[in-house]
Scaffold this motif. Structure first.
Motif, PDB file in Angstrom:
ATOM      1  N   LEU A  54      -8.347   7.612   8.933  1.00  0.00           N
ATOM      2  CA  LEU A  54      -7.421   6.780   9.705  1.00  0.00           C
ATOM      3  C   LEU A  54      -7.833   5.312   9.639  1.00  0.00           C
ATOM      4  CD1 LEU A  54      -6.821   9.039  12.836  1.00  0.00           C
ATOM      5  CD2 LEU A  54      -5.401   8.796  10.792  1.00  0.00           C
ATOM      6  N   THR A  55      -9.134   5.061   9.638  1.00  0.00           N
ATOM      7  CA  THR A  55      -9.622   3.678   9.503  1.00  0.00           C
ATOM      8  C   THR A  55      -9.240   3.118   8.139  1.00  0.00           C
ATOM      9  OG1 THR A  55     -11.452   4.191  10.997  1.00  0.00           O
ATOM     10  CG2 THR A  55     -11.661   2.205   9.657  1.00  0.00           C
ATOM     11  N   ARG A  56      -9.346   3.946   7.107  1.00  0.00           N
ATOM     12  CA  ARG A  56      -8.912   3.533   5.765  1.00  0.00           C
ATOM     13  C   ARG A  56      -7.436   3.183   5.770  1.00  0.00           C
ATOM     14  NH1 ARG A  56      -7.893   8.111   1.984  1.00  0.00           N
ATOM     15  NH2 ARG A  56      -6.499   8.532   3.722  1.00  0.00           N
ATOM     16  N   ASN A  57      -6.617   4.001   6.417  1.00  0.00           N
ATOM     17  CA  ASN A  57      -5.175   3.750   6.456  1.00  0.00           C
ATOM     18  C   ASN A  57      -4.863   2.447   7.191  1.00  0.00           C
ATOM     19  OD1 ASN A  57      -4.990   6.156   5.103  1.00  0.00           O
ATOM     20  ND2 ASN A  57      -4.179   7.303   6.827  1.00  0.00           N
ATOM     21  N   ARG A  58      -5.545   2.198   8.307  1.00  0.00           N
ATOM     22  CA  ARG A  58      -5.347   0.929   9.029  1.00  0.00           C
ATOM     23  C   ARG A  58      -5.759  -0.252   8.152  1.00  0.00           C
ATOM     24  NH1 ARG A  58      -7.475   3.828  13.397  1.00  0.00           N
ATOM     25  NH2 ARG A  58      -9.502   2.833  13.113  1.00  0.00           N
ATOM     26  N   PHE A  59      -6.869  -0.115   7.441  1.00  0.00           N
ATOM     27  CA  PHE A  59      -7.327  -1.179   6.535  1.00  0.00           C
ATOM     28  C   PHE A  59      -6.232  -1.523   5.519  1.00  0.00           C
ATOM     29  CE2 PHE A  59      -8.977  -2.147   2.305  1.00  0.00           C
ATOM     30  CZ  PHE A  59      -9.680  -3.316   2.549  1.00  0.00           C
ATOM     31  N   MET A  60      -5.652  -0.502   4.911  1.00  0.00           N
ATOM     32  CA  MET A  60      -4.625  -0.747   3.898  1.00  0.00           C
ATOM     33  C   MET A  60      -3.406  -1.430   4.514  1.00  0.00           C
ATOM     34  SD  MET A  60      -4.770   2.510   1.269  1.00  0.00           S
ATOM     35  CE  MET A  60      -4.000   3.627   2.417  1.00  0.00           C
ATOM     36  N   VAL A  61      -2.951  -0.952   5.665  1.00  0.00           N
ATOM     37  CA  VAL A  61      -1.790  -1.555   6.331  1.00  0.00           C
ATOM     38  C   VAL A  61      -2.110  -2.984   6.751  1.00  0.00           C
ATOM     39  CG1 VAL A  61      -0.301  -1.439   8.381  1.00  0.00           C
ATOM     40  CG2 VAL A  61      -0.794   0.650   7.070  1.00  0.00           C
ATOM     41  N   CYS A 106       0.840  -1.200   0.000  1.00  0.00           N
ATOM     42  CA  CYS A 106       0.000   0.000   0.000  1.00  0.00           C
ATOM     43  C   CYS A 106       0.874   1.248   0.000  1.00  0.00           C
ATOM     44  CB  CYS A 106      -0.972   0.009   1.180  1.00  0.00           C
ATOM     45  SG  CYS A 106      -0.238   0.212   2.817  1.00  0.00           S
ATOM     46  N   PHE A 107       0.235   2.349  -0.374  1.00  0.00           N
ATOM     47  CA  PHE A 107       0.903   3.645  -0.441  1.00  0.00           C
ATOM     48  C   PHE A 107       0.349   4.560   0.642  1.00  0.00           C
ATOM     49  CE2 PHE A 107       0.383   2.172  -4.899  1.00  0.00           C
ATOM     50  CZ  PHE A 107       1.704   1.933  -5.194  1.00  0.00           C
ATOM     51  N   ASN A 114      -3.993  -5.089   5.476  1.00  0.00           N
ATOM     52  CA  ASN A 114      -4.140  -5.992   4.340  1.00  0.00           C
ATOM     53  C   ASN A 114      -2.939  -5.981   3.402  1.00  0.00           C
ATOM     54  OD1 ASN A 114      -6.976  -7.213   4.469  1.00  0.00           O
ATOM     55  ND2 ASN A 114      -7.293  -5.070   4.987  1.00  0.00           N
ATOM     56  N   SER A 115      -1.825  -5.439   3.865  1.00  0.00           N
ATOM     57  CA  SER A 115      -0.603  -5.360   3.059  1.00  0.00           C
ATOM     58  C   SER A 115       0.578  -5.908   3.843  1.00  0.00           C
ATOM     59  CB  SER A 115      -0.307  -3.899   2.677  1.00  0.00           C
ATOM     60  OG  SER A 115      -1.343  -3.358   1.894  1.00  0.00           O
ATOM     61  N   GLN A 116       1.578  -6.354   3.096  1.00  0.00           N
ATOM     62  CA  GLN A 116       2.826  -6.785   3.712  1.00  0.00           C
ATOM     63  C   GLN A 116       3.877  -5.679   3.655  1.00  0.00           C
ATOM     64  OE1 GLN A 116       1.374  -8.923   1.143  1.00  0.00           O
ATOM     65  NE2 GLN A 116       0.203  -9.807   2.816  1.00  0.00           N
ATOM     66  N   ARG A 117       3.756  -4.791   2.673  1.00  0.00           N
ATOM     67  CA  ARG A 117       4.723  -3.704   2.500  1.00  0.00           C
ATOM     68  C   ARG A 117       3.971  -2.384   2.395  1.00  0.00           C
ATOM     69  NH1 ARG A 117       9.181  -3.996  -2.224  1.00  0.00           N
ATOM     70  NH2 ARG A 117       9.946  -5.601  -0.802  1.00  0.00           N
ATOM     71  N   VAL A 118       4.606  -1.336   2.922  1.00  0.00           N
ATOM     72  CA  VAL A 118       4.082   0.017   2.831  1.00  0.00           C
ATOM     73  C   VAL A 118       5.140   0.882   2.157  1.00  0.00           C
ATOM     74  CG1 VAL A 118       3.298   2.040   4.140  1.00  0.00           C
ATOM     75  CG2 VAL A 118       2.734  -0.274   4.957  1.00  0.00           C
ATOM     76  N   ILE A 119       4.752   1.569   1.104  1.00  0.00           N
ATOM     77  CA  ILE A 119       5.623   2.566   0.486  1.00  0.00           C
ATOM     78  C   ILE A 119       5.110   3.917   0.966  1.00  0.00           C
ATOM     79  CG2 ILE A 119       6.426   3.621  -1.658  1.00  0.00           C
ATOM     80  CD1 ILE A 119       6.058   0.887  -3.015  1.00  0.00           C
ATOM     81  N   ALA A 120       5.948   4.629   1.720  1.00  0.00           N
ATOM     82  CA  ALA A 120       5.528   5.871   2.368  1.00  0.00           C
ATOM     83  C   ALA A 120       6.401   7.043   1.933  1.00  0.00           C
ATOM     84  CB  ALA A 120       5.606   5.711   3.884  1.00  0.00           C
ATOM     85  N   VAL A 121       5.758   8.158   1.627  1.00  0.00           N
ATOM     86  CA  VAL A 121       6.453   9.424   1.420  1.00  0.00           C
ATOM     87  C   VAL A 121       6.097  10.270   2.637  1.00  0.00           C
ATOM     88  CG1 VAL A 121       6.727  11.460  -0.031  1.00  0.00           C
ATOM     89  CG2 VAL A 121       6.329   9.219  -1.090  1.00  0.00           C
TER      90      VAL A 121
END
Length: 170
Positions: free
Chosen positions: A118-125, A4-5, A127-134
């Motif tokens: 914030l709930t959307r962000n938790r959902f993405m994290v 996720c991004f 359900n993901s193994q990797r996070v690409i963050a800027v």
């Protein structure tokens, strides 16, 4: 495998907010390279929170790559159906263009709430193994929250720092 991004909206990117600037071109190049790295590592599914700024950049980059890789999928994680209300026409058009091309849409809340992003962000994290963050490194805001949450959940984080366009893996 899912990635996720997360990243800042244009008003929090400083000189990177001007998409015609060399800095923003460099940011998009680094983001593209990180997406290539994720693809090479076996990631085929990518979550995007569909916000202005980094989310939009990442989604457009991935959509361009999807023509070369038939097994890639972009999944929209929308905090609420009204996310784009109040945006300017250009940003709304980009949002709609991306949304018509995603593989799936998940709507987190039927209406805007103080916590739906914030709930959307938790959902993405979650359900993901990797996070690409800027992330600019500031303690407050949705990107900071998401990076801290991903760290707490022991996710692999590829962090792009907009100040010097450096990358680190947490």
């Amino acid at each position: 495998m899912y990635c996720c991004f997360t990243g800042h909206r244009p008003e929090h990117l400083g000189k990177l907010a001007d998409e015609s600037s060399e800095w923003c071109h460099q940011l998009k190049k680094i983001l593209s390279d990180e997406i290539d790295r994720a693809i090479a590592d076996g990631y085929t599914d990518f979550y995007c929170g569909m916000a202005r700024g980094v989310d939009t950049y990442a989604a457009e980059i991935l959509l361009n790559k999807m023509s070369a890789y038939e097994n890639l999928h972009l999944h929209a994680a929308l905090p609420c159906p009204q996310q784009q209300l109040g945006w300017n026409e250009r940003d709304k058009k980009r949002f709609e263009n991306i949304l018509t091309r995603v593989s799936s849409k998940t709507i987190i809340s039927p209406n805007y709430t103080d916590t739906c992003m914030l709930t959307r962000n938790r959902f993405m994290v979650d359900n993901s193994q990797r996070v690409i963050a800027v992330w600019n490194g500031f303690f407050r805001g949705g990107t900071a929250y998401t990076v801290r949450y991903a760290k707490k959940e022991n996710k692999e984080i590829h962090l792009i720092r907009p100040r010097d366009l450096s990358i680190s893996i947490l």
